[in-house]
Design a protein around this motif. Sequence first.
Motif, PDB file in Angstrom:
ATOM      1  N   VAL A 192       0.849  -1.186   0.000  1.00 18.50           N
ATOM      2  CA  VAL A 192       0.000   0.000   0.000  1.00 18.50           C
ATOM      3  C   VAL A 192       0.888   1.242   0.000  1.00 18.50           C
ATOM      4  O   VAL A 192       1.851   1.326   0.747  1.00 18.50           O
ATOM      5  N   HIS A 193       0.539   2.197  -0.854  1.00 19.59           N
ATOM      6  CA  HIS A 193       1.214   3.488  -0.853  1.00 19.59           C
ATOM      7  C   HIS A 193       0.293   4.490  -0.172  1.00 19.59           C
ATOM      8  O   HIS A 193      -0.787   4.802  -0.677  1.00 19.59           O
ATOM      9  N   VAL A 194       0.686   5.007   0.985  1.00 16.89           N
ATOM     10  CA  VAL A 194      -0.185   5.890   1.761  1.00 16.89           C
ATOM     11  C   VAL A 194      -0.065   7.334   1.259  1.00 16.89           C
ATOM     12  O   VAL A 194       0.274   8.257   1.995  1.00 16.89           O
ATOM     13  N   TRP A 195      -0.421   7.532   0.015  1.00 18.61           N
ATOM     14  CA  TRP A 195      -0.332   8.829  -0.645  1.00 18.61           C
ATOM     15  C   TRP A 195      -1.156   9.901   0.064  1.00 18.61           C
ATOM     16  O   TRP A 195      -0.820  11.078   0.038  1.00 18.61           O
ATOM     17  N   TRP A 196      -2.254   9.495   0.717  1.00 17.13           N
ATOM     18  CA  TRP A 196      -3.146  10.470   1.345  1.00 17.13           C
ATOM     19  C   TRP A 196      -2.516  11.143   2.552  1.00 17.13           C
ATOM     20  O   TRP A 196      -2.959  12.201   2.974  1.00 17.13           O
ATOM     21  N   PHE A 197      -1.456  10.553   3.115  1.00 19.57           N
ATOM     22  CA  PHE A 197      -0.768  11.214   4.212  1.00 19.57           C
ATOM     23  C   PHE A 197      -0.221  12.558   3.760  1.00 19.57           C
ATOM     24  O   PHE A 197      -0.335  13.564   4.476  1.00 19.57           O
TER      25      PHE A 197
END
Length: 329
Positions: A192-197
Motif C-alpha cells: 500500500v502506498h499511503v499517498w493520502w498522508f
Amino acid sequence: MTEDSRSFLSRRSMLTLGAGAAAALVASTGTAAAGRPPVPADAELARSLPGGFRSAYAQVNGVRLHYVAGGRGEPLILLPGWPETWWQYRRIMPALAKRYRVIAVDLRGMGGSSKPQGGYDKKTMARDIHELVRALGYRQAHIAGHDIGAMVAFSFAANHPEATKSLTLMDVSHPDESLYQIPLLAPPGQPVHVWWFAFNQVATLPEQLLTGRARFLVDWMFDHLLTDPASIGDRDRAIYAAAYDRPDAIRAGNGWYQAFGQDIEDQKAYGKIAAPTLGLASDMNYDYFAAVLPSKAADVRVRRVSGSGHFVAEEQPQKIIDELQAFLG
C-alpha cells in the motif's frame, strides 16, 4: 533502500493508515450531496441496530460530540477511524451491548460532531472523550479505537490513566517518529502506498478536489484496503461518502494529519500505558504490533485478525466481538 527499510515500510504500510480526511454534517442530518439520494440520518441508523441504541449529543471541551449509545453494563467507548464514522462499529455493537454500555463516538471533526478550526492533536481529542465519559456519569471506561480512533484511545490512556479501565487498539497505534520514514515514492512491491498522508497535509486543495466527490475516495480506500471489498457494501459506502462531501469536513479531517508533528512530540513524554492493553491486528500489521506494543504498555496482549484488511471490525466482526469479550471479561 535497504532490505530492513523495505521490511519496515511493509509493516508500517497498514499500521499507519490512520487518521483521515474528514466527515460531515451530511451523515447526521440525512441531507444528500447534489445529485445523490439522501442517506439515513444518524438517529435512524442508531434505531436500526438491536440493543436499544439511540443517537445523542454532548457539549464537552468546547465542542459538540455526537455519539450513539445502547446496552447495559460497564461503559465501552468505541472510537472510529478514517474514512468512516461511528457506523463502522454497526456489526459489533449489538452483540457487545448484551454485556456492556456501548458508546460509539464521532470524534472532533467527524460525522455529526463539531468541526472547529483547531484542536486536532490527539491529546486534545482524548480530552474531548475524557470529558464525555465524565459528562455521561462514569469514573472509568473501557476505551477501544480503530485507525485515528486508536490514536485518540492511546492518548486517552496515556493522559487519563485513572479513567482507563482497559485499552484496545485496532490495527493502528499512536503516531511516533517512524511516520517520518514513510517515502513519498513507494518502493516497488510495497502493498500500500499511503499517498493520502501527504495529500491531506496540503491546505485548501483537498476541499477543492473532494467536495461532492468523496465516493471516489471511499471506494478507492475500501477496494484497496479490504481483503474482500464486498464486505463493505454500496449502502454503507454511500453513508461514509456523504460524511466526506463537504468542505468543512474535509478541512477538519486534514487537521488530524497536520497535527501529527505535535502528536509525535507529545508521545515522547508518555510512559508505558498502565491499563491492560489489547492489540487487534490484521495479517499485515500483526508482526509490527507484536514487536512494538510491549514497549508501549506494561500489560499487553496482541491477537491476529486473520482474513482481514485494515477495516477489521467490518471484515471480521465476530473475531473482534470474541476477542473483546474475552479481554474485557
